[in-house]
Enzyme design. Sequence first.
Site, short mmCIF file in Angstrom:
data_model
loop_
_atom_site.label_atom_id
_atom_site.label_comp_id
_atom_site.label_asym_id
_atom_site.label_seq_id
_atom_site.Cartn_x
_atom_site.Cartn_y
_atom_site.Cartn_z
N TYR A 102 -86.04 110.55 89.34
CA TYR A 102 -87.42 110.86 88.95
C TYR A 102 -87.61 110.86 87.44
O TYR A 102 -86.67 110.72 86.68
CB TYR A 102 -87.93 112.14 89.59
CG TYR A 102 -87.20 113.44 89.36
CD1 TYR A 102 -86.29 113.65 88.35
CD2 TYR A 102 -87.48 114.52 90.20
CE1 TYR A 102 -85.66 114.86 88.17
CE2 TYR A 102 -86.87 115.76 90.03
CZ TYR A 102 -85.96 115.91 89.00
OH TYR A 102 -85.36 117.13 88.83
N GLU A 103 -88.89 110.97 87.05
CA GLU A 103 -89.34 110.82 85.66
C GLU A 103 -88.94 109.47 85.07
O GLU A 103 -88.59 109.36 83.90
CB GLU A 103 -88.80 111.97 84.78
CG GLU A 103 -89.11 113.35 85.29
CD GLU A 103 -90.59 113.59 85.56
OE1 GLU A 103 -91.43 112.86 85.00
OE2 GLU A 103 -90.91 114.51 86.34
N GLY A 104 -89.02 108.44 85.89
CA GLY A 104 -88.60 107.11 85.48
C GLY A 104 -87.15 106.90 85.83
O GLY A 104 -86.26 107.54 85.24
#
Length: 593
Positions: free
Chosen positions: A441-443
Amino acid sequence: MQDYTPPLDDISFLLDRVLDLPALLETERFAELDPEVVHEAIEAAGTFIAEVIAPTNAIGDEMGTQLQPDGTMVTPDGFKEAYAKLVEAGWGALTFDPAYGGGGFPETVGIVLQEFMVSSNMAFSMAPLLTQGSIHAINSVADELVTETYLAKLVSGEWTGTMNLTEPEAGSDVGALRTKAVPNDDGSWAITGSKIYISWGDHDMAENVIHLVLARTPDAPPGTKGISCFVVPKIMVNDDGSLGEPNDLKVVSVEHKMGINASPTCTMSFGDEGGATGWLLGNEFDGMRVMFVMMNMARLSVGVQGLGLAERTLQGALSYANERVQGKVVGTPKEDRTSPIVGHPDVRRMLLDMRSLTEAMRGICLMNAVAMDRAGSLADEDARQAAEDLNELLIPITKAWCTDMGVEVTSLAIQVYGGMGFVEETGVSQFFRDARIAPIYEGTNGIQAMDLVGRKLPMRSGGVVTDTIADIRATAAALSADDELAGIGARLAEATDALDEATQWIFGHAGEIRDVLAGATPYLRMWGLVVGGWVLGKSALAAAEWAADDGPADFCAEKVRTARWFADQHLSTVVGLTARATSGASLMDEASL
């Protein structure tokens, strides 16, 4: 799993002797603080988090957060009480603007506290982490009405914040999102659509949840250029600041996950009754700019998740290896039929890998945080820009390498425990399960690698990366000038040469983007290892200097040994990654998949 102990000595050493926190505290922005006050706050916060938050970890993993038939969300036993104590103590507000009730401390101190929180309970820590991102986003672009309505309550932690970005067909491809925003007559907007994977989308720990929602306005251009960001409260806020009626939004379901079970990962529905009321954050089509304000802080914080979980399992593995008696250790007297497993060479190898990787992660995270603070506080414009350049370069490295290493270190911990590590009752497996989300997550970490080669290397026409490599070479030279540390310097120099070679190859193939992207992930791995070796090299230099000035001999010697281990066992692998980073895409594209 044994109790958690915040690594205060390691952190103090890094902040004061390696990363020069005292110089940061001399700037006008932090003039009212001094190192003693900062370290007292860090110690007090660490004690609080270890005593109040850490005991909730195992029960949170076992119970999870549950969506009730009436639509309410119930967190695990003890979570509400622990969160209330956190709000009352004010630790979540420590780094924010005093004008809104914050403590005015550097972000670096907040990153230290985040490590403590993650080590204690990663799932719990995500609620204040996401709130932090909301605060930064609102503070960066919001008008006075939005700022005055929401910031103080978010800073105090009485309300929590979320990021609503992802949709079923718009995950990493944010530009494909379909959520709509239509203007109302009173300046607000009606939001309709669905979002998925919304961490802490609803819960019972705070009286309101403030959603930051990406959506498209009427006639918005396609792709990312047409995205705007809106503040959408769970409960409407009256003009006098009191809470009013529920907004038109709800949780549809909660994901059943591999880890972080206590963190409610929600599917959210907005506008089932005609439209959730929201307010534009910044200007129309500012959505991507706002998102990156949130994401840059979030990416540093997610890197800290890898660090926090690594530290927690390192502590557990060291304790277990010194207590667990199994087998005869080679080289011990014949009468010693069994010994603690810490004496076995392969166990020692794993523990030293865990320690050196964890300390490298901590160094990278705090180096990144100090650069961020320097960029916002130094008086000299050139120095401020140099700090911002380093901050920008480090963000994808911190996020990707530290989360990859978090998975590796927590996996090694299970191996140290052996069969007991694979049994849930010991607790170590939870940290491995929790760690596995962080590279996603978060890229995703692949996206971080694309960001590194596509956006960060070209900064200042390649000048940022060139200057950073020169700074690393300077540290290698300083190490090589010291007989005791020369081996570390030689390894760092060799690894930096390989990194420079790969970097020049990327510059030379800038027009062949598919070839560059094919090796972006191993290239980022090279950066992570080299920057980790850089900060541990700085640590070795600082430890040697401190030891010569009557510093604690055992502590300083251990810092040098850790840097030597990392150099020999991990920096030595950088050269071998060069071929992977520069092999291009031809064989990959020819393969039948």
